[in-house]
Each structure stands twice: as structure tokens, then as C-alpha cells.
Design a protein around this motif. Structure first.
Motif, PDB file in Angstrom:
ATOM      1  N   ASP A   9      38.007  33.980  32.889  1.00 31.35           N
ATOM      2  CA  ASP A   9      37.688  32.591  33.237  1.00 31.35           C
ATOM      3  C   ASP A   9      36.572  32.053  32.352  1.00 31.35           C
ATOM      4  OD1 ASP A   9      39.594  32.627  35.189  1.00 31.35           O
ATOM      5  OD2 ASP A   9      38.195  33.057  36.831  1.00 31.35           O
ATOM      6  N   LEU A  10      35.543  32.852  32.125  1.00 32.64           N
ATOM      7  CA  LEU A  10      34.438  32.439  31.266  1.00 32.64           C
ATOM      8  C   LEU A  10      34.915  32.251  29.828  1.00 32.64           C
ATOM      9  CD1 LEU A  10      31.422  31.993  30.629  1.00 32.64           C
ATOM     10  CD2 LEU A  10      31.218  34.476  30.349  1.00 32.64           C
ATOM     11  N   ILE A  11      35.714  33.193  29.335  1.00 29.97           N
ATOM     12  CA  ILE A  11      36.206  33.109  27.958  1.00 29.97           C
ATOM     13  C   ILE A  11      37.083  31.868  27.778  1.00 29.97           C
ATOM     14  CG2 ILE A  11      37.648  34.250  26.226  1.00 29.97           C
ATOM     15  CD1 ILE A  11      36.777  36.931  27.498  1.00 29.97           C
ATOM     16  N   THR A  12      37.938  31.581  28.769  1.00 28.69           N
ATOM     17  CA  THR A  12      38.798  30.400  28.697  1.00 28.69           C
ATOM     18  C   THR A  12      37.975  29.118  28.685  1.00 28.69           C
ATOM     19  OG1 THR A  12      40.564  31.566  29.881  1.00 28.69           O
ATOM     20  CG2 THR A  12      40.682  29.166  29.820  1.00 28.69           C
ATOM     21  N   GLU A  13      36.978  29.048  29.538  1.00 30.06           N
ATOM     22  CA  GLU A  13      36.113  27.864  29.586  1.00 30.06           C
ATOM     23  C   GLU A  13      35.401  27.646  28.255  1.00 30.06           C
ATOM     24  OE1 GLU A  13      31.867  26.448  31.533  1.00 30.06           O
ATOM     25  OE2 GLU A  13      32.868  28.243  32.303  1.00 30.06           O
ATOM     26  N   LEU A  14      34.828  28.704  27.713  1.00 26.21           N
ATOM     27  CA  LEU A  14      34.108  28.590  26.453  1.00 26.21           C
ATOM     28  C   LEU A  14      35.051  28.236  25.301  1.00 26.21           C
ATOM     29  CD1 LEU A  14      31.711  31.677  26.740  1.00 26.21           C
ATOM     30  CD2 LEU A  14      31.168  29.269  27.161  1.00 26.21           C
ATOM     31  N   THR A  15      36.263  28.787  25.336  1.00 26.86           N
ATOM     32  CA  THR A  15      37.241  28.496  24.279  1.00 26.86           C
ATOM     33  C   THR A  15      37.654  27.029  24.304  1.00 26.86           C
ATOM     34  OG1 THR A  15      38.088  30.769  24.350  1.00 26.86           O
ATOM     35  CG2 THR A  15      39.499  29.102  23.354  1.00 26.86           C
ATOM     36  N   LEU A  16      37.939  26.501  25.493  1.00 24.57           N
ATOM     37  CA  LEU A  16      38.335  25.094  25.608  1.00 24.57           C
ATOM     38  C   LEU A  16      37.207  24.167  25.167  1.00 24.57           C
ATOM     39  CD1 LEU A  16      40.295  25.145  28.990  1.00 24.57           C
ATOM     40  CD2 LEU A  16      41.226  25.037  26.673  1.00 24.57           C
ATOM     41  N   HIS A  18      34.908  24.946  23.021  1.00 24.92           N
ATOM     42  CA  HIS A  18      34.801  25.127  21.570  1.00 24.92           C
ATOM     43  C   HIS A  18      35.847  24.268  20.856  1.00 24.92           C
ATOM     44  CE1 HIS A  18      32.971  27.862  18.492  1.00 24.92           C
ATOM     45  NE2 HIS A  18      33.970  27.363  17.774  1.00 24.92           N
ATOM     46  N   ILE A  19      37.062  24.259  21.391  1.00 27.63           N
ATOM     47  CA  ILE A  19      38.135  23.448  20.802  1.00 27.63           C
ATOM     48  C   ILE A  19      37.774  21.964  20.846  1.00 27.63           C
ATOM     49  CG2 ILE A  19      40.521  22.687  21.124  1.00 27.63           C
ATOM     50  CD1 ILE A  19      41.147  25.543  22.075  1.00 27.63           C
ATOM     51  N   ARG A  20      37.272  21.504  21.988  1.00 28.91           N
ATOM     52  CA  ARG A  20      36.914  20.086  22.131  1.00 28.91           C
ATOM     53  C   ARG A  20      35.780  19.702  21.195  1.00 28.91           C
ATOM     54  NH1 ARG A  20      33.189  18.003  25.403  1.00 28.91           N
ATOM     55  NH2 ARG A  20      33.019  19.977  26.551  1.00 28.91           N
ATOM     56  N   LEU A  21      34.756  20.556  21.124  1.00 30.67           N
ATOM     57  CA  LEU A  21      33.613  20.259  20.265  1.00 30.67           C
ATOM     58  C   LEU A  21      33.972  20.352  18.783  1.00 30.67           C
ATOM     59  CD1 LEU A  21      30.788  22.161  22.191  1.00 30.67           C
ATOM     60  CD2 LEU A  21      31.100  19.682  22.033  1.00 30.67           C
ATOM     61  N   SER A  22      35.062  21.023  18.460  1.00 34.35           N
ATOM     62  CA  SER A  22      35.517  21.102  17.067  1.00 34.35           C
ATOM     63  C   SER A  22      36.409  19.918  16.710  1.00 34.35           C
ATOM     64  CB  SER A  22      36.282  22.409  16.826  1.00 34.35           C
ATOM     65  OG  SER A  22      35.488  23.533  17.088  1.00 34.35           O
ATOM     66  N   ALA A  23      37.325  19.571  17.608  1.00 34.19           N
ATOM     67  CA  ALA A  23      38.323  18.546  17.298  1.00 34.19           C
ATOM     68  C   ALA A  23      37.689  17.170  17.101  1.00 34.19           C
ATOM     69  CB  ALA A  23      39.372  18.492  18.405  1.00 34.19           C
ATOM     70  N   GLY A  74      17.808   9.667  20.902  1.00 36.44           N
ATOM     71  CA  GLY A  74      17.319   9.407  22.253  1.00 36.44           C
ATOM     72  C   GLY A  74      18.138  10.102  23.322  1.00 36.44           C
ATOM     73  N   THR A  75      18.829  11.176  22.963  1.00 35.44           N
ATOM     74  CA  THR A  75      19.641  11.921  23.925  1.00 35.44           C
ATOM     75  C   THR A  75      18.842  13.095  24.474  1.00 35.44           C
ATOM     76  OG1 THR A  75      20.541  13.234  22.097  1.00 35.44           O
ATOM     77  CG2 THR A  75      21.799  11.297  22.792  1.00 35.44           C
ATOM     78  N   LYS A  76      19.411  13.736  25.486  1.00 33.41           N
ATOM     79  CA  LYS A  76      18.784  14.931  26.032  1.00 33.41           C
ATOM     80  C   LYS A  76      18.996  16.104  25.083  1.00 33.41           C
ATOM     81  CE  LYS A  76      19.366  13.535  30.865  1.00 33.41           C
ATOM     82  NZ  LYS A  76      19.943  13.900  32.187  1.00 33.41           N
ATOM     83  N   VAL A  77      18.095  17.058  25.149  1.00 37.20           N
ATOM     84  CA  VAL A  77      18.154  18.197  24.231  1.00 37.20           C
ATOM     85  C   VAL A  77      19.458  18.977  24.402  1.00 37.20           C
ATOM     86  CG1 VAL A  77      17.062  20.382  23.596  1.00 37.20           C
ATOM     87  CG2 VAL A  77      15.645  18.394  24.144  1.00 37.20           C
ATOM     88  N   LEU A  78      19.928  19.110  25.634  1.00 38.83           N
ATOM     89  CA  LEU A  78      21.141  19.892  25.903  1.00 38.83           C
ATOM     90  C   LEU A  78      22.413  19.057  25.854  1.00 38.83           C
ATOM     91  CD1 LEU A  78      19.898  22.145  28.859  1.00 38.83           C
ATOM     92  CD2 LEU A  78      19.919  22.643  26.403  1.00 38.83           C
ATOM     93  N   SER A  79      22.323  17.792  25.456  1.00 39.62           N
ATOM     94  CA  SER A  79      23.504  16.935  25.410  1.00 39.62           C
ATOM     95  C   SER A  79      24.459  17.377  24.305  1.00 39.62           C
ATOM     96  CB  SER A  79      23.089  15.477  25.183  1.00 39.62           C
ATOM     97  OG  SER A  79      24.229  14.658  25.010  1.00 39.62           O
ATOM     98  N   GLU A  80      25.764  17.354  24.628  1.00 35.89           N
ATOM     99  CA  GLU A  80      26.765  17.720  23.631  1.00 35.89           C
ATOM    100  C   GLU A  80      26.860  16.672  22.522  1.00 35.89           C
ATOM    101  OE1 GLU A  80      30.409  18.271  25.691  1.00 35.89           O
ATOM    102  OE2 GLU A  80      29.933  20.318  26.343  1.00 35.89           O
ATOM    103  N   VAL A 146      37.893  24.479   9.218  1.00 33.44           N
ATOM    104  CA  VAL A 146      37.348  25.835   9.274  1.00 33.44           C
ATOM    105  C   VAL A 146      35.825  25.813   9.394  1.00 33.44           C
ATOM    106  CG1 VAL A 146      37.089  27.987   7.996  1.00 33.44           C
ATOM    107  CG2 VAL A 146      39.297  26.827   8.025  1.00 33.44           C
ATOM    108  N   SER A 147      35.177  24.980   8.577  1.00 31.97           N
ATOM    109  CA  SER A 147      33.713  24.944   8.593  1.00 31.97           C
ATOM    110  C   SER A 147      33.180  24.409   9.920  1.00 31.97           C
ATOM    111  CB  SER A 147      33.190  24.102   7.436  1.00 31.97           C
ATOM    112  OG  SER A 147      33.597  22.756   7.558  1.00 31.97           O
ATOM    113  N   THR A 148      33.876  23.429  10.494  1.00 28.68           N
ATOM    114  CA  THR A 148      33.429  22.854  11.766  1.00 28.68           C
ATOM    115  C   THR A 148      33.547  23.864  12.895  1.00 28.68           C
ATOM    116  OG1 THR A 148      34.102  20.631  11.055  1.00 28.68           O
ATOM    117  CG2 THR A 148      33.781  20.974  13.408  1.00 28.68           C
ATOM    118  N   ILE A 149      34.662  24.576  12.946  1.00 31.11           N
ATOM    119  CA  ILE A 149      34.862  25.577  13.994  1.00 31.11           C
ATOM    120  C   ILE A 149      33.787  26.658  13.911  1.00 31.11           C
ATOM    121  CG2 ILE A 149      36.425  27.406  14.782  1.00 31.11           C
ATOM    122  CD1 ILE A 149      38.747  25.548  13.908  1.00 31.11           C
ATOM    123  N   ALA A 150      33.391  27.012  12.694  1.00 33.82           N
ATOM    124  CA  ALA A 150      32.346  28.025  12.528  1.00 33.82           C
ATOM    125  C   ALA A 150      30.981  27.488  12.964  1.00 33.82           C
ATOM    126  CB  ALA A 150      32.291  28.481  11.083  1.00 33.82           C
TER     127      ALA A 150
END
Length: 251
Positions: A9-16, A18-23, A74-80, A146-150
């Protein structure tokens, strides 16, 4: 492997994540870089500024950039948002040179032929220059992917929830399996993205799947008549190709 199955469950959450933050940065980087590349391909002075500026942006260390952006945006430090903006900057920095080279390499004769046919500047770009530049743009986009995903993984250091968490947490716990899972998942995402981009390129640019042979009209004998008539051939081609071929013949 027990840890992997126990934490699917944790791996799936992190993978999804990661995909969103890359795309998102990949798409935004492409959309921003193409107009900049078009400007760079039209004016030598602008090309020097845009391409050199992109190279300088890419030399910025990622971690300081992630830390600095909350103060700038002006965003929060932990903001995506910080991660997405930083990765978009890097995507534009890589993509803008490819876009400039791709659009500058389109045949001048094809552009002149399009203008002679009455195409507006926008129509000429969209229907002639952009399709002809497609293969080079796609190659640049694959590098950006490739570079973005890394680079997404670096965001885990500032609290972003992605596969980078497995690297940092595994390192702190000295747990190799967790680190290997993160590496394998990142590689799989990169491969899937690359296959998708290649597939999209083949779908949108079928004329570049291979070298196009000259159209020939083979003769086929009609049953019962004894006369030869041209066999049906596929003469489909894009407007960009037609203009390029016509201009090449007239040169």
C-alpha cells in the motif's frame, strides 16, 4: 521480499505520487519550451539568450532550489507546488534547446511553399513546421521525461511523498531492500513513460515510422479484360510532407 509484500500500500501510494509529480512538469515544460524554441529559431540574438539561459538554469542545484522556492512563491515549505515548479524549470531548461534546434531545422523551402499557398504564420507553424519538427521534439521530450522522473526523488528530502522516501528512509535504517524497491519502481516508471511517448509519437506521426518510399503505380491485370490498370496504393501523407516534397522538387 517480506517487507515489500507487507508494504505494498505504501509503495503504491508513493509510486502514484511519483507519477503525478513527474507528469505535470513534463507537460508544462513542453508547453512552455516550444514557444520559446520558436522564438529562438527566428532570432539569433534571442536564441543566444534563451538557450544559454536554459543551460544556466539547469546548473542550479536542485536541493537549494527546492528550499528557495517557498520564499519566492510564498508557498509552504512542504507544498508540492515547490517541487512541480522546480521540475518545470529544469524541464524547460532541457527542452528549449531541443525545441529551438527542431524548429530551426525545418526546411526553408517547405515554409516558403506554405506561405505561397496562403498559410498564415500560425497555420504554417501548426500545420507545417510543428509536424516536421516532431521527431526531434519527441527525442528531447524523452530526455526530459527521464531526467524529471529522476529529480522527483530529491523532493523527498523536503518532505514530498514520492519514491524518494524509500531512499531516505532505507538509508536511515540501513535497509537495502527498501532502497532497491525505490530504484526498481523509478526505473519502471521511466520505462513506461518512454514507451508511452514513443507510442504517442507513432500515433501522431505515422509518416516517420520509417523512410517513406516514392509512390509507384504498379500495374495489375484486370481479370476478364486482359488490360492492365494501376493497382490501389496508399498515397496518404501529411500536408507538411507534401509541401516539403513539392518544394524539394522545385528547388
Amino acid at each position: 521480499m517480506n517487507w515489500t509484500f507487507a508494504n505494498l500500500d505504501l509503495i503504491t501510494e508513493l509510486t502514484l505520487n511519483h507519477i503525478r509529480l513527474s507528469a505535470i512538469p513534463i507537460v508544462l515544460g513542453f508547453v512552455i519550451a516550444v514557444p520559446l524554441g520558436w522564438l529562438a529559431s527566428r532570432h539569433a540574438a534571442l536564441r543566444a539568450i534563451i538557450v544559454s539561459g536554459g543551460s544556466l538554469l539547469y546548473t542550479l542545484p536542485s536541493l537549494p532550489l527546492f528550499v528557495m522556492l517557498p520564499y519566492v512563491l510564498g508557498t509552504k515549505v512542504l507544498s508540492e507546488t515547490n517541487v512541480i515548479v522546480a521540475l518545470t524549470i529544469y524541464a524547460v531548461a532541457v527542452m528549449v534547446r531541443s525545441a529551438a534546434d527542431a524548429l530551426a531545422s525545418t526546411p526553408q523551402a517547405a515554409k516558403e511553399a506554405a506561405t505561397a499557398l496562403g498559410f498564415s504564420s500560425f497555420a504554417r507553424f501548426w500545420r507545417v513546421e510543428f509536424p516536421l519538427a516532431g521527431p526531434v521534439l519527441l527525442a528531447g521530450l524523452r530526455v526530459v521525461s527521464v531526467s524529471t522522473i529522476a529529480l522527483v526523488s530529491v523532493g523527498a528530502i523536503i518532505g514530498s511523498r514520492n519514491l524518494g522516501y524509500l531512499f531516505t528512509n532505507g538509508k536511515q535504517r540501513d535497509f537495502l531492500e527498501e532502497i532497491l524497491v525505490g530504484i526498481v519502481a523509478s526505473l519502471l516508471i521511466a520505462l513506461v513513460f518512454d514507451f508511452l511517448l514513443v507510442g504517442i509519437g507513432r500515433l501522431l506521426m505515422p509518416w516517420h515510422r520509417g523512410a517513406r518510399l516514392p509512390v509507384r503505380m504498379p500495374m495489375r491485370t484486370s481479370i476478364g479484360s486482359g488490360r492492365a490498370r494501376p493497382a490501389a496504393v496508399d498515397t496518404r501523407a501529411t500536408e507538411a510532407e507534401q509541401l516539403a516534397d513539392a518544394s524539394a522538387k522545385g528547388a
